[in-house]
Design an enzyme around this catalytic site. Structure first.
Site, mmCIF file in Angstrom:
data_model
loop_
_atom_site.group_PDB
_atom_site.id
_atom_site.type_symbol
_atom_site.label_atom_id
_atom_site.label_comp_id
_atom_site.label_asym_id
_atom_site.label_seq_id
_atom_site.Cartn_x
_atom_site.Cartn_y
_atom_site.Cartn_z
ATOM 1 N N ARG A 3 0.838 -1.215 0.000
ATOM 2 C CA ARG A 3 0.000 0.000 0.000
ATOM 3 C C ARG A 3 0.865 1.254 0.000
ATOM 4 N NH1 ARG A 3 -1.588 2.483 4.433
ATOM 5 N NH2 ARG A 3 -1.861 0.602 5.680
ATOM 6 N N TYR A 61 -15.330 16.433 -15.819
ATOM 7 C CA TYR A 61 -15.680 15.010 -15.721
ATOM 8 C C TYR A 61 -16.765 14.821 -14.646
ATOM 9 C CZ TYR A 61 -15.191 10.055 -14.721
ATOM 10 O OH TYR A 61 -15.444 8.733 -14.506
HETATM 11 C C1 PLP Z 1 -12.363 8.798 -16.533
HETATM 12 C C2 PLP Z 1 -11.982 10.171 -16.142
HETATM 13 C C3 PLP Z 1 -11.709 10.494 -14.806
HETATM 14 C C4 PLP Z 1 -11.884 9.502 -13.674
HETATM 15 O O1 PLP Z 1 -10.985 8.451 -13.730
HETATM 16 P P1 PLP Z 1 -11.293 6.948 -13.245
HETATM 17 O O2 PLP Z 1 -10.053 6.221 -13.634
HETATM 18 O O3 PLP Z 1 -12.513 6.485 -13.949
HETATM 19 O O4 PLP Z 1 -11.500 7.012 -11.779
HETATM 20 C C5 PLP Z 1 -11.313 11.780 -14.533
HETATM 21 N N1 PLP Z 1 -11.193 12.719 -15.496
HETATM 22 C C6 PLP Z 1 -11.451 12.448 -16.782
HETATM 23 C C7 PLP Z 1 -11.318 13.526 -17.799
HETATM 24 C C8 PLP Z 1 -11.851 11.176 -17.156
HETATM 25 O O5 PLP Z 1 -12.125 10.918 -18.430
#
Ligand code: PLP
Length: 395
Positions: free
Chosen positions: A55, A108
């Site tokens: 971890r 996002y």
């Molecule tokens: C997918 C995505 C995230 C989140 O990432 P995860 O790996 O799904 O937790 C954040 N920002 C953008 C622009 C994304 O496309």
């Protein structure tokens, strides 16, 4: 472990393939073995080695962190189980009750959700606004504003935020400039060059590149927050397992080969889509008519591989179009070798309030395409037959 002394001057592809990845010292294996071990033997109760518990660090995790830092031009990388693991650790590490943040509105969906539902109850407030409007961002800065949270190109509307202008604003008001560089990747955009302090990623997308692993990363330009984030990374515990790191590193090695091809396919398809009668508007930063095309040419090394399409019509047309597609799979996520189609209004951004979605132009006729590396003629044929199926009803 250490990066070789030549690496700083090496090119992007050389770094992606070699940085922090020397042949295995024990066996000579050209590719780092997967250290699938949760714990590490100590020489004695008073002497811990480089690694003690996965971890808190693992050879595969450290190789990934070092390689990502080199690719972004930063000093330190941190790896996580997911992009959200990276973003939540970042926010919990840097912000405290009473702080105020500014974020682009078309961010996002998970970032929006985290800011609104997870840290707002702890007293960290975020104002969401259009970051293409510099004056509006400036006017929204309050005495307790701590950071600008930037995404560019934005998701799913593919607007570009002017990184150099944001940096000037951040410096003038002593704000941290934090950039989600997931859509562009360090191959196509290096926010530190334009004044960003911290870059983060969902490595799930183009960096991994094969839709087979979830991960995230934070990269720091300097060491100011290194200790804080190291402690938060360990104690929040959203650290990746060794195999996930190994897969991400394997994907990274071909990033500089994949990105130009994603873009080349996207450019050809965006040009084709513009001419189709069932299409209202095509958004792709590589098109000369894109409102931020000049900015894309300035701050990016390419235009990405995402296309946003506004169909003529709404939900019904989007349903028919997406179910008629054969090569494009209906799925969230992006950046893999296979083409995907997503409906942000109900999928990635489904939990955002209606008026918020409308203001950000995440409307029922918006469809997001992640252009893969299939033969572009096949992709075009597929898009054409699916769009053609909408034409009779338009008449
Ligand atoms: C997918 C995505 C995230 C989140 O990432 P995860 O790996 O799904 O937790 C954040 N920002 C953008 C622009 C994304 O496309």
């Amino acid at each position: 472990m250490a990066i070789s002394s030549e690496s700083a001057s090496a090119g992007f592809s050389t770094k992606a393939i070699h940085s922090h990845q020397p042949p295995d010292p024990a066996t000579g294996a050209v590719i780092q073995p997967i250290y699938q071990s949760s714990t590490f033997a100590q020489a004695s109760i008073e002497q811990a080695g480089t690694f003690d518990y996965t971890r808190c660090g693992n050879p595969n995790m450290n190789a990934l962190e070092g390689c990502l830092a080199d690719l972004e031009g930063g000093v330190r990388g941190f790896a996580f189980t997911s992009g959200m693991g990276a973003f939540s650790t970042l926010c919990l590490g840097l912000f405290k009750p009473g702080d105020h943040l500014l974020s682009c509105a078309d961010v996002y969906g998970g970032s929006y959700g985290f800011l609104e539902r997870v840290i707002k109850p702890f007293g960290v407030e975020t104002t969401f606004l259009d970051f293409t409007d510099l004056a509006a961002v400036k006017a929204a800065i309050k005495p307790n504003t701590k950071a600008l949270l930037i995404e560019t190109p934005t998701n799913p509307t593919l607007n570009l935020v002017d990184l150099e202008a944001m940096s000037a604003l951040a410096k003038a008001h002593k704000l941290l400039m934090i950039v989600d560089n997931t859509f562009a990747t360090p191959y196509q955009q290096q926010p530190f060059k334009w004044g960003a302090d911290i870059v983060w990623h969902s490595t799930t997308k183009y960096l991994g590149g094969h839709s087979d692993v979830v991960g995230g990363a934070i990269i720091l330009k300097d060491r100011t927050y290194e200790e804080t984030l190291f402690v938060h990374q360990k104690l929040i515990g959203a650290t990746p397992d060794p195999f996930a790191c190994w897969l991400t590193l394997r994907g990274l090695k071909t990033l500089s080969v994949r990105m130009p091809l994603h873009q080349q396919n996207a450019m050809a398809l965006a040009t084709f889509l513009k001419s189709h009668p069932a299409v209202e508007q095509v958004v792709f930063p590589g098109l000369p008519e894109h409102p931020h095309h000049a900015l894309a040419k300035k701050q990016m090394n390419g235009f990405g591989g995402m296309i946003t399409l506004y169909l003529k019509g709404g939900l019904e047309e989007a349903k028919r179009f997406t179910s008629a597609l054969k090569l494009f799979t209906v799925a969230v996520s992006l950046g893999g070798v296979e083409s995907l189609v997503c409906y942000p209004y109900k999928m990635t951004h489904g939990s955002m309030p209606e008026d918020y979605k409308n203001a950000a132009r995440i409307t029922p006729n918006l469809v997001r395409l992640s252009i893969g590396l299939e033969d572009v003629a096949d992709l075009q044929d597929d898009l054409k037959q699916a769009l053609d199926s909408l034409v009779p009803a338009l008449a």
